[in-house]
Design an enzyme around this catalytic site. Sequence first.
Site, PDB file in Angstrom:
ATOM      1  CB  SER A 135      12.601   0.787  -2.809  1.00  0.00           C
ATOM      2  OG  SER A 135      11.521   1.385  -2.117  1.00  0.00           O
ATOM      3  CE1 TYR A 151      10.646   1.241  -7.670  1.00  0.00           C
ATOM      4  CE2 TYR A 151       9.917   1.272  -5.381  1.00  0.00           C
ATOM      5  CZ  TYR A 151      10.827   1.631  -6.357  1.00  0.00           C
ATOM      6  OH  TYR A 151      11.940   2.371  -6.009  1.00  0.00           O
ATOM      7  CE  LYS A 155      13.759  -0.437  -7.069  1.00  0.00           C
ATOM      8  NZ  LYS A 155      15.058  -0.133  -7.733  1.00  0.00           N
TER       9      LYS A 155
END
Length: 229
Positions: A135, A151, A155
Amino acid sequence: MSRYLITGANRGIGLELTRQILAQGHQVVATCRNPGEAGELNTLTNAGELQVVQCDIGKPDDIAALVESLHGSTIDVLINNAGIYGPRDAVLGNLSREPWREVMEIDLLAPMMLTQALLPFVLAGEGKHIAFLSSKMGSIADNSSGGSYMYRTAKAALNQAIKSLAMDLREQNIIALSLHPGWVRTEMGGPNGLIDTATSAAGLLNVIAEAVPSDSGQFIAYDGKRIPW
């Protein structure tokens, strides 16, 4: 005809990737945690060569069972799609260890352990592509808004692991890619996403198909644009 393996294929981008790959006439091994509840995925069984397999990538025993079920076969393209965002209320002041560990487990450790386990099948295939859905939120250079600690860190760590994977496997002609699917209107991305799953999946598949050895270890968006680390 190529053979793909896609994780988290029961919804969102994974489901659309499966649909489009089947429409192109290829074979797909589609994994998900609960095949019996994957209604839309199961309806694709007549659209081409589809094998739906139960696999929770966070469970080592499930990965081992998946490896056993693939005995004697090959994988041309491995797409590590499964992932989680984590609690939406995990903001500074409300962070806790266990949810953060879970995000790191599913978004970083699980896809890397799965890739390690499936590497012999990829090496035996003709495509030799391994794609990870990362991402743009994992880009340190692009982080201008903060937040999303769990998150973002998962990532970012995944991107570093993919870079090492690309370096370690370059002599074996493996192309490893870190891919940004865009802000997609899915259950994870929410209703305000800029693109739909069809646009994202088509772009991702095009990037994978056109990737050459010099692209291995690169961070690439669904539209082909390079993303800063």
